[in-house]
Scaffold this motif. Structure first.
Motif, PDB file in Angstrom:
ATOM      1  N   ASP A  64       0.832  -1.211   0.000  1.00 33.05           N
ATOM      2  CA  ASP A  64       0.000   0.000   0.000  1.00 33.05           C
ATOM      3  C   ASP A  64       0.863   1.256   0.000  1.00 33.05           C
ATOM      4  N   ARG A  67       2.692   1.785  -3.482  1.00 36.69           N
ATOM      5  CA  ARG A  67       1.836   2.061  -4.644  1.00 36.69           C
ATOM      6  C   ARG A  67       1.313   3.491  -4.676  1.00 36.69           C
ATOM      7  N   HIS A  68       1.442   4.229  -3.584  1.00 33.04           N
ATOM      8  CA  HIS A  68       0.861   5.571  -3.530  1.00 33.04           C
ATOM      9  C   HIS A  68       1.951   6.603  -3.252  1.00 33.04           C
ATOM     10  N   SER A  95       5.368   8.619   0.610  1.00 32.18           N
ATOM     11  CA  SER A  95       4.130   7.894   0.341  1.00 32.18           C
ATOM     12  C   SER A  95       2.919   8.656   0.856  1.00 32.18           C
ATOM     13  N   THR A  96       1.822   8.505   0.120  1.00 31.78           N
ATOM     14  CA  THR A  96       0.523   8.964   0.606  1.00 31.78           C
ATOM     15  C   THR A  96      -0.380   7.757   0.879  1.00 31.78           C
ATOM     16  N   GLY A  97       0.232   6.584   1.041  1.00 32.79           N
ATOM     17  CA  GLY A  97      -0.523   5.354   1.262  1.00 32.79           C
ATOM     18  C   GLY A  97      -0.353   4.771   2.647  1.00 32.79           C
ATOM     19  N   TYR A 102      -6.093   6.108   0.902  1.00 31.33           N
ATOM     20  CA  TYR A 102      -4.795   6.035   0.256  1.00 31.33           C
ATOM     21  C   TYR A 102      -4.749   6.905  -0.998  1.00 31.33           C
ATOM     22  N   GLY A 103      -3.611   7.560  -1.162  1.00 32.96           N
ATOM     23  CA  GLY A 103      -3.400   8.369  -2.357  1.00 32.96           C
ATOM     24  C   GLY A 103      -3.878   9.793  -2.247  1.00 32.96           C
ATOM     25  N   THR A 104      -4.619  10.126  -1.189  1.00 33.59           N
ATOM     26  CA  THR A 104      -5.144  11.489  -1.074  1.00 33.59           C
ATOM     27  C   THR A 104      -4.761  12.141   0.253  1.00 33.59           C
ATOM     28  N   ARG A 201      -3.807   8.067  -9.399  1.00 34.08           N
ATOM     29  CA  ARG A 201      -3.635   6.822  -8.652  1.00 34.08           C
ATOM     30  C   ARG A 201      -4.843   6.592  -7.773  1.00 34.08           C
ATOM     31  N   SER A 202      -5.259   5.321  -7.649  1.00 33.15           N
ATOM     32  CA  SER A 202      -6.415   4.994  -6.819  1.00 33.15           C
ATOM     33  C   SER A 202      -5.975   4.731  -5.410  1.00 33.15           C
TER      34      SER A 202
END
Length: 202
Positions: A64, A67-68, A95-97, A102-104, A201-202
């Motif tokens: 996780d 990926r972010h 990372s933002t995960g 995640y991602g935001t 990115r999701s």
């Protein structure tokens, strides 16, 4: 003529008592050894299950996190660094995960390193969350950590694995981390394909 009188035997002879004690002792010893082996096997199975569960949690956590990535305009620090200065490699990335969604969310700096036979994943908040407590996950005993990154392919060359990553404001195509437990010399590597930075990115 005198008739021999038959006497009924009562009790056990000394030899019979010794044989009975010996047989009982052997039976108890065998039962004790079987019980000890069963307890040892149960303990080993439980240790393996605990280690496997902890390993799975660390793998999911790292997947996780990797990926972010934050957008390049959000940060000034390098997005990903493989540091081999101290012998054993360590991995640092932004990372933002770390926390949902995640991602935001906020940007965290994550470090993966081997310290005293313990694999440590430490996420430290940056920016607006700089006062928050770090998040730490550990896995032990671990005897080895290795990090490889897959560079991007070009029209002239195929992607190749390398031991370092020199581009501060970009990330490799994929990353592979391999760690070995003390009792497992053939652990499967964690290989994560990284999302491109130029698309949502999701």
């Amino acid at each position: 003529m005198m008739r021999a009188q038959s006497r009924s035997r009562s009790g056990f002879t000394l030899l019979e008592v010794i044989v009975a004690i010996t047989v009982t002792g052997l039976a108890l010893t065998t039962a004790g050894m079987a019980l000890s082996a069963a307890c040892h096997t149960a303990a080993r199975i439980q240790t393996h299950e605990v280690r496997t569960e902890a390993d799975s949690r660390v793998r999911a956590l790292l997947t996780d996190m990797l990926r972010h990535a934050p957008l390049t305009e959000q940060v000034d620090a390098p997005l990903l660094v493989v540091d081999r200065a101290n012998g054993a490699p360590s991995l640092r990335f932004l990372s933002t995960g770390v926390r949902e969604p995640y991602g935001t969310g906020a940007v965290w700096q994550v470090e993966v390193a081997l310290r005293d036979s313990t694999l440590e994943v430490r996420a430290t908040p940056t920016g607006r969350d700089i006062g928050a407590s770090p998040l730490v996950a550990t896995l032990s005993p671990v005897t080895r950590l290795d990090v490889r990154v897959l560079e991007h392919g070009t029209a002239m060359s195929s992607p190749t694995w390398r031991a370092d990553w020199p581009i501060a404001q970009d990330r490799p195509r994929a990353i592979e981390l391999t760690w070995n437990h003390e009792s497992d010399r053939s652990a499967m590597p964690l290989r994560v394909v990284l999302a491109p930075l130029d698309r949502p990115r999701s």
